[in-house]
Design a protein around this motif. Structure first.
Motif, PDB file in Angstrom:
ATOM      1  N   ASP A  79       0.783  -1.268   0.095  1.00  0.00           N
ATOM      2  CA  ASP A  79       0.040   0.103  -0.067  1.00  0.00           C
ATOM      3  C   ASP A  79       0.723   1.360  -0.013  1.00  0.00           C
ATOM      4  OD1 ASP A  79      -1.978  -1.644   0.040  1.00  0.00           O
ATOM      5  OD2 ASP A  79      -2.698  -1.352   2.133  1.00  0.00           O
ATOM      6  N   THR A  80       2.076   1.136   0.479  1.00  0.00           N
ATOM      7  CA  THR A  80       2.771   2.250   0.577  1.00  0.00           C
ATOM      8  C   THR A  80       3.378   2.925  -0.727  1.00  0.00           C
ATOM      9  OG1 THR A  80       4.908   1.253   0.798  1.00  0.00           O
ATOM     10  CG2 THR A  80       3.474   1.945   2.868  1.00  0.00           C
ATOM     11  N   PHE A  81       3.251   1.960  -1.497  1.00  0.00           N
ATOM     12  CA  PHE A  81       3.822   1.978  -3.017  1.00  0.00           C
ATOM     13  C   PHE A  81       2.819   2.631  -3.914  1.00  0.00           C
ATOM     14  CE2 PHE A  81       7.131  -0.848  -1.390  1.00  0.00           C
ATOM     15  CZ  PHE A  81       8.189  -0.126  -1.723  1.00  0.00           C
ATOM     16  N   LYS A  82       1.669   2.546  -3.398  1.00  0.00           N
ATOM     17  CA  LYS A  82       0.383   3.076  -4.460  1.00  0.00           C
ATOM     18  C   LYS A  82       0.406   4.514  -4.291  1.00  0.00           C
ATOM     19  CE  LYS A  82      -2.323  -1.125  -3.638  1.00  0.00           C
ATOM     20  NZ  LYS A  82      -3.845  -1.840  -2.923  1.00  0.00           N
ATOM     21  N   PRO A  96       5.988  12.455  -1.794  1.00  0.00           N
ATOM     22  CA  PRO A  96       5.544  14.019  -1.702  1.00  0.00           C
ATOM     23  C   PRO A  96       6.798  14.606  -1.934  1.00  0.00           C
ATOM     24  CG  PRO A  96       5.669  12.767   0.539  1.00  0.00           C
ATOM     25  CD  PRO A  96       5.576  11.733  -0.464  1.00  0.00           C
ATOM     26  N   GLU A  97       6.697  15.894  -2.260  1.00  0.00           N
ATOM     27  CA  GLU A  97       7.791  16.780  -2.679  1.00  0.00           C
ATOM     28  C   GLU A  97       8.474  17.150  -1.264  1.00  0.00           C
ATOM     29  OE1 GLU A  97       9.437  17.548  -5.274  1.00  0.00           O
ATOM     30  OE2 GLU A  97       8.213  16.028  -6.425  1.00  0.00           O
ATOM     31  N   SER A  98       7.600  17.436  -0.372  1.00  0.00           N
ATOM     32  CA  SER A  98       7.914  17.876   1.103  1.00  0.00           C
ATOM     33  C   SER A  98       7.041  17.299   2.059  1.00  0.00           C
ATOM     34  CB  SER A  98       7.802  19.462   1.038  1.00  0.00           C
ATOM     35  OG  SER A  98       6.398  19.817   0.966  1.00  0.00           O
ATOM     36  N   LEU A  99       7.708  17.321   3.487  1.00  0.00           N
ATOM     37  CA  LEU A  99       6.761  16.864   4.389  1.00  0.00           C
ATOM     38  C   LEU A  99       5.554  17.740   4.653  1.00  0.00           C
ATOM     39  CD1 LEU A  99       9.868  16.418   7.047  1.00  0.00           C
ATOM     40  CD2 LEU A  99       8.402  14.592   5.716  1.00  0.00           C
ATOM     41  N   ASN A 111      -0.367  17.781   4.627  1.00  0.00           N
ATOM     42  CA  ASN A 111      -1.607  18.101   4.275  1.00  0.00           C
ATOM     43  C   ASN A 111      -2.460  17.001   3.548  1.00  0.00           C
ATOM     44  OD1 ASN A 111      -0.971  20.735   5.018  1.00  0.00           O
ATOM     45  ND2 ASN A 111      -0.231  21.460   2.872  1.00  0.00           N
ATOM     46  N   SER A 112      -1.847  15.967   2.998  1.00  0.00           N
ATOM     47  CA  SER A 112      -2.623  14.785   2.304  1.00  0.00           C
ATOM     48  C   SER A 112      -3.205  14.251   3.280  1.00  0.00           C
ATOM     49  CB  SER A 112      -1.798  14.260   1.361  1.00  0.00           C
ATOM     50  OG  SER A 112      -0.765  13.290   1.826  1.00  0.00           O
TER      51      SER A 112
END
Length: 95
Positions: free
Chosen positions: A73-76, A80-83, A88-89
């Motif tokens: 699931d982590t590869f789906k 992100p460009e930043s933390l 935010n996501s």
């Protein structure tokens, strides 16, 4: 004359001492005077090598399947460009 002879003798003795630096026939060698101790990791790995192989898995099958699913699931989601973008996501997913 005596100073020259003394300097030459000192250089000769120093040169022979440097040339025989690795000879430990008389005295302490590095392994005796500075013993190398094994690390805890090496000890644990040695214990693992000596222990008999178990006939069954150490992890229950369902735990293994769940962990592989979470890893997948982590590869789906994209990286992100930043933390801040990641935070935010996470907020949007939580609402």
């Amino acid at each position: 004359m005596n100073k020259g002879l003394l300097i030459a003798l000192t250089c000769f003795v120093s040169a022979t001492a440097v040339a025989q630096e690795k000879s430990y026939e008389f005295g302490l060698s590095n392994s005796v005077s500075n013993p190398q101790r094994g690390t805890v990791t090496n000890w644990l790995l040695e214990q693992q090598r000596k222990s008999p192989v178990s006939q069954q898995s150490e992890l229950p099958a369902q735990l293994y399947v769940d962990s592989q699913r979470r890893i997948g699931d982590t590869f789906k989601s994209g990286i992100p460009e930043s933390l801040q973008e990641r935070a935010n996501s996470m907020k949007k997913a939580g609402n």
